[in-house]
Write a protein that holds these residues in place. Structure first.
Motif, PDB file in Angstrom:
ATOM      1  N   LEU A 126       0.824  -1.207   0.000  1.00 35.44           N
ATOM      2  CA  LEU A 126       0.000   0.000   0.000  1.00 35.44           C
ATOM      3  C   LEU A 126       0.859   1.257   0.000  1.00 35.44           C
ATOM      4  N   ILE A 127       1.957   1.229   0.739  1.00 41.94           N
ATOM      5  CA  ILE A 127       2.842   2.387   0.784  1.00 41.94           C
ATOM      6  C   ILE A 127       3.550   2.589  -0.556  1.00 41.94           C
ATOM      7  N   CYS A 128       3.917   1.498  -1.221  1.00 39.23           N
ATOM      8  CA  CYS A 128       4.648   1.593  -2.485  1.00 39.23           C
ATOM      9  C   CYS A 128       3.736   1.874  -3.672  1.00 39.23           C
ATOM     10  N   PHE A 129       2.463   1.553  -3.536  1.00 37.13           N
ATOM     11  CA  PHE A 129       1.547   1.607  -4.676  1.00 37.13           C
ATOM     12  C   PHE A 129       1.402   3.016  -5.243  1.00 37.13           C
ATOM     13  N   PHE A 130       1.107   3.987  -4.400  1.00 40.44           N
ATOM     14  CA  PHE A 130       0.757   5.319  -4.893  1.00 40.44           C
ATOM     15  C   PHE A 130       1.927   6.030  -5.575  1.00 40.44           C
ATOM     16  N   PRO A 131       3.152   6.038  -5.025  1.00 44.06           N
ATOM     17  CA  PRO A 131       4.237   6.736  -5.729  1.00 44.06           C
ATOM     18  C   PRO A 131       4.470   6.201  -7.136  1.00 44.06           C
ATOM     19  N   VAL A 132       4.401   4.874  -7.288  1.00 44.95           N
ATOM     20  CA  VAL A 132       4.638   4.289  -8.603  1.00 44.95           C
ATOM     21  C   VAL A 132       3.486   4.610  -9.546  1.00 44.95           C
ATOM     22  N   ALA A 133       2.260   4.410  -9.089  1.00 49.25           N
ATOM     23  CA  ALA A 133       1.098   4.675  -9.941  1.00 49.25           C
ATOM     24  C   ALA A 133       1.040   6.145 -10.345  1.00 49.25           C
ATOM     25  N   SER A 134       1.264   7.032  -9.410  1.00 49.61           N
ATOM     26  CA  SER A 134       1.170   8.462  -9.696  1.00 49.61           C
ATOM     27  C   SER A 134       2.257   8.917 -10.658  1.00 49.61           C
ATOM     28  N   ALA A 135       3.505   8.513 -10.408  1.00 49.86           N
ATOM     29  CA  ALA A 135       4.608   8.952 -11.263  1.00 49.86           C
ATOM     30  C   ALA A 135       4.486   8.375 -12.672  1.00 49.86           C
ATOM     31  N   PHE A 136       4.157   7.092 -12.774  1.00 46.19           N
ATOM     32  CA  PHE A 136       4.059   6.443 -14.092  1.00 46.19           C
ATOM     33  C   PHE A 136       2.896   7.014 -14.884  1.00 46.19           C
ATOM     34  N   LEU A 137       1.757   7.236 -14.230  1.00 51.99           N
ATOM     35  CA  LEU A 137       0.614   7.818 -14.922  1.00 51.99           C
ATOM     36  C   LEU A 137       0.948   9.210 -15.426  1.00 51.99           C
ATOM     37  N   ASP A 138       1.667   9.978 -14.612  1.00 49.61           N
ATOM     38  CA  ASP A 138       2.071  11.320 -15.036  1.00 49.61           C
ATOM     39  C   ASP A 138       2.933  11.236 -16.284  1.00 49.61           C
ATOM     40  N   GLY A 139       3.862  10.274 -16.312  1.00 50.21           N
ATOM     41  CA  GLY A 139       4.709  10.111 -17.480  1.00 50.21           C
ATOM     42  C   GLY A 139       3.932   9.676 -18.712  1.00 50.21           C
ATOM     43  N   LEU A 140       2.987   8.763 -18.537  1.00 54.06           N
ATOM     44  CA  LEU A 140       2.183   8.302 -19.667  1.00 54.06           C
ATOM     45  C   LEU A 140       1.317   9.423 -20.241  1.00 54.06           C
ATOM     46  N   GLU A 141       0.817  10.295 -19.384  1.00 52.23           N
ATOM     47  CA  GLU A 141      -0.045  11.380 -19.848  1.00 52.23           C
ATOM     48  C   GLU A 141       0.741  12.535 -20.454  1.00 52.23           C
ATOM     49  N   ARG A 142       2.067  12.539 -20.235  1.00 47.79           N
ATOM     50  CA  ARG A 142       2.896  13.613 -20.791  1.00 47.79           C
ATOM     51  C   ARG A 142       3.427  13.304 -22.191  1.00 47.79           C
ATOM     52  N   THR A 143       3.072  12.185 -22.751  1.00 50.43           N
ATOM     53  CA  THR A 143       3.539  11.854 -24.093  1.00 50.43           C
ATOM     54  C   THR A 143       3.146  12.957 -25.061  1.00 50.43           C
ATOM     55  N   SER A 144       4.089  13.377 -25.872  1.00 53.50           N
ATOM     56  CA  SER A 144       3.860  14.484 -26.800  1.00 53.50           C
ATOM     57  C   SER A 144       2.697  14.190 -27.743  1.00 53.50           C
ATOM     58  N   PRO A 145       1.737  15.098 -27.847  1.00 53.91           N
ATOM     59  CA  PRO A 145       0.634  14.877 -28.804  1.00 53.91           C
ATOM     60  C   PRO A 145       1.127  14.724 -30.237  1.00 53.91           C
ATOM     61  N   ALA A 146       2.216  15.431 -30.577  1.00 54.06           N
ATOM     62  CA  ALA A 146       2.750  15.306 -31.935  1.00 54.06           C
ATOM     63  C   ALA A 146       3.257  13.893 -32.196  1.00 54.06           C
ATOM     64  N   CYS A 147       3.904  13.302 -31.191  1.00 56.71           N
ATOM     65  CA  CYS A 147       4.386  11.928 -31.358  1.00 56.71           C
ATOM     66  C   CYS A 147       3.225  10.956 -31.471  1.00 56.71           C
ATOM     67  N   ARG A 148       2.180  11.184 -30.694  1.00 56.16           N
ATOM     68  CA  ARG A 148       1.028  10.301 -30.759  1.00 56.16           C
ATOM     69  C   ARG A 148       0.322  10.428 -32.111  1.00 56.16           C
ATOM     70  N   ASP A 149       0.216  11.658 -32.621  1.00 55.90           N
ATOM     71  CA  ASP A 149      -0.395  11.841 -33.938  1.00 55.90           C
ATOM     72  C   ASP A 149       0.431  11.157 -35.019  1.00 55.90           C
ATOM     73  N   LEU A 150       1.754  11.247 -34.912  1.00 56.35           N
ATOM     74  CA  LEU A 150       2.617  10.597 -35.900  1.00 56.35           C
ATOM     75  C   LEU A 150       2.448   9.083 -35.849  1.00 56.35           C
ATOM     76  N   ALA A 151       2.347   8.529 -34.636  1.00 52.44           N
ATOM     77  CA  ALA A 151       2.169   7.082 -34.503  1.00 52.44           C
ATOM     78  C   ALA A 151       0.850   6.638 -35.125  1.00 52.44           C
ATOM     79  N   ARG A 152      -0.208   7.413 -34.920  1.00 52.91           N
ATOM     80  CA  ARG A 152      -1.504   7.053 -35.515  1.00 52.91           C
ATOM     81  C   ARG A 152      -1.450   7.169 -37.038  1.00 52.91           C
ATOM     82  N   THR A 153      -0.738   8.191 -37.516  1.00 53.57           N
ATOM     83  CA  THR A 153      -0.620   8.369 -38.970  1.00 53.57           C
ATOM     84  C   THR A 153       0.082   7.178 -39.614  1.00 53.57           C
ATOM     85  N   MET A 154       1.021   6.592 -38.861  1.00 51.25           N
ATOM     86  CA  MET A 154       1.765   5.436 -39.378  1.00 51.25           C
ATOM     87  C   MET A 154       1.027   4.124 -39.146  1.00 51.25           C
ATOM     88  N   GLY A 155      -0.219   4.215 -38.636  1.00 51.99           N
ATOM     89  CA  GLY A 155      -1.058   3.032 -38.524  1.00 51.99           C
ATOM     90  C   GLY A 155      -1.005   2.314 -37.193  1.00 51.99           C
TER      91      GLY A 155
END
Length: 247
Positions: A126-155
């Motif tokens: 329980l103590i370890c859960f939140f730091p990992v979930a919070s930090a990783f989610l923050d990183g996943l949500e920070r992915t550049s929209p331009a990179c995501r658009d390029l990935a979708r364009t490439m299929g």
């Protein structure tokens, strides 16, 4: 550089020991209130078998709890990043869960799960859960929209985008969350042992205090500190090597 890294912590530790001994000499505190460094060192040597067995027990709880908490936190972060509605639903619950003191949950978990390793592992998770979930989610949500658009364009579909783009780009923040969780993991195990346990370093401290063996209690605290520092150093090394490999 390596010598400097070694000398600086050693100098700080030596200064702390000198300050500790100086405080005892200046105040005249009796050993049953504050034992000196010599008495603690003697307890470490005299009770080395007890402390070694207790340290191995605590280490097992730390490893299991860290793996459970970090693994479930990382998986939940990926799920929340993949499904925004799930993130909107669970984010308030995650924040509320951090308001509840973990120490208050330890007796309840002991009542439910017994006096074995299970409640200590759950507290650590329980103590370890939140730091990992919070930090990783923050990183996943920070992915550049331009990179995501390029990935979708490439299929790339959502799964390929997550696996090949968003997760690799979020690994540095995942590493930060793992290192933060590694600091807290030994605390969770010791809290569980304080509340209900007959084995482990936390139990040694409680039993020593009950017998007025403050020197043994300080010796156990010293081992807990060394265990926590070693565990954090190991996780930090693993994170650095993992980022170097996948970076």
């Amino acid at each position: 550089m390596r010598l400097t890294r070694f000398l600086a912590p050693s100098a700080i530790a030596a200064g702390f020991v000198l300050l500790w001994q100086g405080l005892i000499l200046a105040t005249g505190l009796p050993p049953f209130l504050l034992p000196g460094p010599g008495a603690v060192a003697a307890a470490l040597i005299a009770q080395r078998e007890v402390l070694t067995g207790a340290a191995l027990r605590t280490l097992a709880e730390v490893l299991a709890g860290f793996a459970l908490g970090a693994g479930s936190g990382a998986m939940l972060a990926v799920a929340m990043a993949a499904w925004p509605r799930l993130a909107a639903t669970l984010r308030p619950a995650l924040l509320i869960s951090q308001v509840i003191p973990t120490f208050a949950l330890a007796p309840i978990l002991t009542l439910w799960l017994g006096y074995g390793m299970a409640p200590k592992i759950v507290v650590t998770a329980l103590i370890c859960f939140f730091p990992v979930a919070s930090a990783f989610l923050d990183g996943l949500e920070r992915t550049s929209p331009a990179c995501r658009d390029l990935a979708r364009t490439m299929g790339a579909g959502p799964a390929r985008e997550m696996w090949h783009l968003r997760i690799p780009m979020a690994l540095p923040l995942l590493g930060s969350g793992l290192k933060l969780a590694a600091i807290y993991a030994p605390v969770g195990a010791v809290i569980g042992e304080w509340v209900g346990g007959s084995e482990g370093l936390g139990a040694v401290m409680i039993h020593a205090n009950g017998r007025m063996r403050i020197d043994l209690s300080f010796a156990a605290l010293t081992v807990v500190t060394a265990l926590a520092l070693a565990f954090h150093a190991g996780i930090s090394l693993a994170v650095r090597r993992g980022l170097a490999r996948f970076g």
